[in-house]
Scaffold this motif. Sequence first.
Motif, PDB file in Angstrom:
ATOM      1  N   ALA A 193     -12.039 -41.199  53.699  1.00 15.98           N
ATOM      2  CA  ALA A 193     -12.843 -42.372  54.063  1.00 15.98           C
ATOM      3  C   ALA A 193     -12.392 -43.577  53.227  1.00 15.98           C
ATOM      4  CB  ALA A 193     -14.322 -42.085  53.840  1.00 15.98           C
ATOM      5  N   PRO A 194     -12.316 -44.761  53.828  1.00 16.05           N
ATOM      6  CA  PRO A 194     -11.806 -45.944  53.098  1.00 16.05           C
ATOM      7  C   PRO A 194     -12.571 -46.236  51.807  1.00 16.05           C
ATOM      8  CG  PRO A 194     -11.937 -46.387  55.449  1.00 16.05           C
ATOM      9  CD  PRO A 194     -12.575 -45.060  55.254  1.00 16.05           C
ATOM     10  N   ASP A 195     -13.914 -46.092  51.852  1.00 16.01           N
ATOM     11  CA  ASP A 195     -14.693 -46.382  50.641  1.00 16.01           C
ATOM     12  C   ASP A 195     -14.468 -45.350  49.538  1.00 16.01           C
ATOM     13  OD1 ASP A 195     -15.726 -48.612  51.825  1.00 16.01           O
ATOM     14  OD2 ASP A 195     -17.580 -47.635  52.498  1.00 16.01           O
ATOM     15  N   PHE A 196     -14.038 -44.145  49.936  1.00 18.26           N
ATOM     16  CA  PHE A 196     -13.854 -43.068  48.958  1.00 18.26           C
ATOM     17  C   PHE A 196     -12.435 -43.049  48.382  1.00 18.26           C
ATOM     18  CE2 PHE A 196     -13.292 -38.382  48.076  1.00 18.26           C
ATOM     19  CZ  PHE A 196     -14.118 -38.360  46.954  1.00 18.26           C
ATOM     20  N   ARG A 197     -11.511 -43.791  48.952  1.00 20.50           N
ATOM     21  CA  ARG A 197     -10.111 -43.722  48.516  1.00 20.50           C
ATOM     22  C   ARG A 197      -9.905 -44.166  47.065  1.00 20.50           C
ATOM     23  NH1 ARG A 197      -5.920 -46.298  52.468  1.00 20.50           N
ATOM     24  NH2 ARG A 197      -4.533 -45.311  50.957  1.00 20.50           N
ATOM     25  N   PRO A 198     -10.530 -45.251  46.596  1.00 17.50           N
ATOM     26  CA  PRO A 198     -10.352 -45.600  45.177  1.00 17.50           C
ATOM     27  C   PRO A 198     -10.880 -44.521  44.236  1.00 17.50           C
ATOM     28  CG  PRO A 198     -11.254 -47.454  46.416  1.00 17.50           C
ATOM     29  CD  PRO A 198     -11.325 -46.279  47.315  1.00 17.50           C
ATOM     30  N   VAL A 199     -11.980 -43.885  44.631  1.00 19.72           N
ATOM     31  CA  VAL A 199     -12.548 -42.811  43.811  1.00 19.72           C
ATOM     32  C   VAL A 199     -11.669 -41.573  43.887  1.00 19.72           C
ATOM     33  CG1 VAL A 199     -14.584 -41.345  43.480  1.00 19.72           C
ATOM     34  CG2 VAL A 199     -14.866 -43.735  44.159  1.00 19.72           C
ATOM     35  N   SER A 206     -16.637 -39.550  29.425  1.00 16.45           N
ATOM     36  CA  SER A 206     -17.144 -40.596  30.331  1.00 16.45           C
ATOM     37  C   SER A 206     -16.676 -41.976  29.894  1.00 16.45           C
ATOM     38  CB  SER A 206     -18.672 -40.550  30.376  1.00 16.45           C
ATOM     39  OG  SER A 206     -19.127 -39.349  30.957  1.00 16.45           O
ATOM     40  N   ALA A 207     -16.656 -42.207  28.579  1.00 16.52           N
ATOM     41  CA  ALA A 207     -16.179 -43.508  28.083  1.00 16.52           C
ATOM     42  C   ALA A 207     -14.710 -43.719  28.437  1.00 16.52           C
ATOM     43  CB  ALA A 207     -16.379 -43.584  26.565  1.00 16.52           C
ATOM     44  N   ILE A 208     -13.908 -42.666  28.311  1.00 16.41           N
ATOM     45  CA  ILE A 208     -12.482 -42.773  28.664  1.00 16.41           C
ATOM     46  C   ILE A 208     -12.328 -43.010  30.159  1.00 16.41           C
ATOM     47  CG2 ILE A 208     -10.299 -41.514  28.758  1.00 16.41           C
ATOM     48  CD1 ILE A 208     -11.139 -40.119  26.162  1.00 16.41           C
ATOM     49  N   ALA A 261     -10.997 -46.480  34.684  1.00 14.21           N
ATOM     50  CA  ALA A 261     -11.398 -47.053  35.968  1.00 14.21           C
ATOM     51  C   ALA A 261     -11.299 -48.574  35.980  1.00 14.21           C
ATOM     52  CB  ALA A 261     -12.822 -46.620  36.302  1.00 14.21           C
ATOM     53  N   PHE A 262     -11.727 -49.210  34.905  1.00 14.80           N
ATOM     54  CA  PHE A 262     -11.787 -50.675  34.912  1.00 14.80           C
ATOM     55  C   PHE A 262     -10.491 -51.326  34.427  1.00 14.80           C
ATOM     56  CE2 PHE A 262     -16.224 -49.533  35.079  1.00 14.80           C
ATOM     57  CZ  PHE A 262     -16.719 -50.431  36.012  1.00 14.80           C
ATOM     58  N   MET A 263      -9.552 -50.515  33.950  1.00  8.57           N
ATOM     59  CA  MET A 263      -8.221 -51.046  33.628  1.00  8.57           C
ATOM     60  C   MET A 263      -7.213 -50.691  34.715  1.00  8.57           C
ATOM     61  SD  MET A 263      -7.883 -50.584  29.488  1.00  8.57           S
ATOM     62  CE  MET A 263      -6.357 -51.537  29.491  1.00  8.57           C
ATOM     63  N   TYR A 264      -7.321 -49.458  35.226  1.00  7.02           N
ATOM     64  CA  TYR A 264      -6.374 -48.996  36.244  1.00  7.02           C
ATOM     65  C   TYR A 264      -6.758 -49.508  37.628  1.00  7.02           C
ATOM     66  CZ  TYR A 264      -4.032 -45.634  39.314  1.00  7.02           C
ATOM     67  OH  TYR A 264      -3.300 -45.041  40.290  1.00  7.02           O
ATOM     68  N   ARG A 265      -8.075 -49.432  37.940  1.00  6.38           N
ATOM     69  CA  ARG A 265      -8.638 -49.909  39.219  1.00  6.38           C
ATOM     70  C   ARG A 265      -7.936 -49.313  40.441  1.00  6.38           C
ATOM     71  NH1 ARG A 265     -12.526 -53.542  39.006  1.00  6.38           N
ATOM     72  NH2 ARG A 265     -12.865 -54.710  37.080  1.00  6.38           N
ATOM     73  N   GLY A 266      -7.616 -48.023  40.342  1.00  6.83           N
ATOM     74  CA  GLY A 266      -7.072 -47.353  41.509  1.00  6.83           C
ATOM     75  C   GLY A 266      -5.674 -47.770  41.873  1.00  6.83           C
ATOM     76  N   HIS A 305      -8.735 -54.997  43.439  1.00 11.50           N
ATOM     77  CA  HIS A 305      -9.952 -55.797  43.573  1.00 11.50           C
ATOM     78  C   HIS A 305     -11.206 -54.929  43.735  1.00 11.50           C
ATOM     79  CE1 HIS A 305      -7.539 -59.381  43.782  1.00 11.50           C
ATOM     80  NE2 HIS A 305      -6.887 -58.960  44.857  1.00 11.50           N
ATOM     81  N   HIS A 306     -11.030 -53.613  43.691  1.00 19.11           N
ATOM     82  CA  HIS A 306     -12.183 -52.723  43.867  1.00 19.11           C
ATOM     83  C   HIS A 306     -13.007 -52.679  42.574  1.00 19.11           C
ATOM     84  CE1 HIS A 306     -14.537 -49.358  45.382  1.00 19.11           C
ATOM     85  NE2 HIS A 306     -14.390 -48.776  44.200  1.00 19.11           N
ATOM     86  N   SER A 307     -14.325 -52.654  42.703  1.00 21.09           N
ATOM     87  CA  SER A 307     -15.220 -52.572  41.555  1.00 21.09           C
ATOM     88  C   SER A 307     -15.970 -51.242  41.616  1.00 21.09           C
ATOM     89  CB  SER A 307     -16.218 -53.738  41.571  1.00 21.09           C
ATOM     90  OG  SER A 307     -17.101 -53.647  40.480  1.00 21.09           O
ATOM     91  N   TYR A 308     -15.758 -50.395  40.600  1.00 25.46           N
ATOM     92  CA  TYR A 308     -16.413 -49.088  40.556  1.00 25.46           C
ATOM     93  C   TYR A 308     -17.872 -49.245  40.123  1.00 25.46           C
ATOM     94  CZ  TYR A 308     -11.779 -46.994  40.914  1.00 25.46           C
ATOM     95  OH  TYR A 308     -10.541 -46.617  41.346  1.00 25.46           O
TER      96      TYR A 308
END
Length: 516
Positions: A70-76, A120-122, A127-132, A138-141
């Motif tokens: 699913a498109p919304d699940f791809r970054p995750v 979790s911290a890692i 997540a916020f440095m690699y961003r998929g 431009h994705h925001s987790y």
Amino acid sequence: MSQVVQAADILRYGARTMERHRSLDSLLVMGLILWDGIIAISSFILAYWIHLGPPLFIWEKGHWLPVGIAPDFRPVWILLGFVPFVRMSTLWYCRLYRVQGEFAFSQDLARIVKAVSLGSAIMILIAFMYRGGFEFRHHSYSRMMFILDWTFALQGTLILRMTVRLIQIAARKRGKNIIPAVVIGEGQLAELCLREIMGNHRLGYELVGVLTRSPRSEHSSNSRLPVIGTIADLPALIRQCGIREVLIADDQLDQQVLFETIMKCGRTHPVHYHVIPNLLNCLPQKTEIDQIGILPMVKLFEEPLRGFNRYVKRTMDVIGASLLLLLTSPLWLILAILIKWESPGPVLYKQERVGMDGHVFLMYKFRSMRPDADDRRHREIMKRLIRGERINNGTPDKPIYGKVKDDDRITRVGRWMRRYSLDELPQLLNVLRGEMSLVGPRPPIPYEVECYQPWHRARFHVKPGLTGLWQVSGRNRLPFDEMVRLDIFYIENWSLWMDLKIMLKTPTVMLAGCTE
């Protein structure tokens, strides 16, 4: 070398079963790694599914398997590749794949919280440095997704580790998942080491025997384990019996002889050496480095519990005591009814105790004795115990110091309360009044203090506690001097983390009925 042959007979399975035990331990670690990976992936997917909802994959009629993501699940989905490796790395870093030797549920709990929180911290940092990757820059987790993931991962890891520990306890009672060990030493320190390890399957040691300093002391040792030789026999004993832990419990042992013996043992066999220190001969951890002119100095006995640390501890006392009062209030009512039902007299018993700096205060307890109880027998026992006599009112295997044997002063309800330390609950009021702390040395009775030696009075440097290092390390199984040494060790090495560990360990000791 007859003693070494005897040692091989004592450890019947010895070297023959060592490889089998190691393979079982390896399988246990592999199983933990596999389940940790499953928990890590499942927690992350479940956190996404609960917070953001399906679909996770694209399904088409006529296909048993999904045809896409699913498109919304791809970054995750891309981030999911990091999750199991991060989780397992932090668990390994916090020593949660160690399946041999001593363990404690309170210590496991602290390590699990630390490992899961660090993981979790890692993951948030990744997540916020690699961003998929470039495709999803431009994705925001979702932050809530990481909070849910932390919750599920913590619960899953706790259940898995507690299950493994319960299996280990059952296995060690059957002689599995144990470490063959030998004790080097003689005297009180060695005897204390033997008594503690032999009486606790959870430590995971199988003691083969005792090695003494010299052949003369070999015949004079009164240890409950057989003396199987001297320290010179250690290399052969390691080879023949598969010894993996050497516990050195003798501060009179010649250091040069010990060093040469360890060198002779070589590195062919994986052996770990542990020195069990006499606490009064150890430097405290909380020392300070100073300098006078060009001379370096180590300032000893600098108490860490001063200044700002005292305010931190007091804050924790007030919050902790208030919460415990709220949680245990129904139990107070039940105990009060039982006490009044069995015998006449007040529910609460007030007794003079000596606190910080020798200040005398009234300590509260639930009454566990008859109102007309006489304390003369206890006075005499404590007087002799403080003077150094080993008055054991228990058995050689389970000694009890400082208690009156077959004490007819104690009521039936009182005996039950004392077994689980429930009679101590009213001391939460003393904590709120500022006379006691949640953790610290136990407050003595004034007639006990009259018999103190000068070094015993170091216990009065801090507020007395509801629980302490002594209570979770053996309580009445320890002679008086050993108890004082533990108190001094606590005072000199105090930290907030030490207090938390003692408080986490106290419920386990109480529920096991080890306090009477």
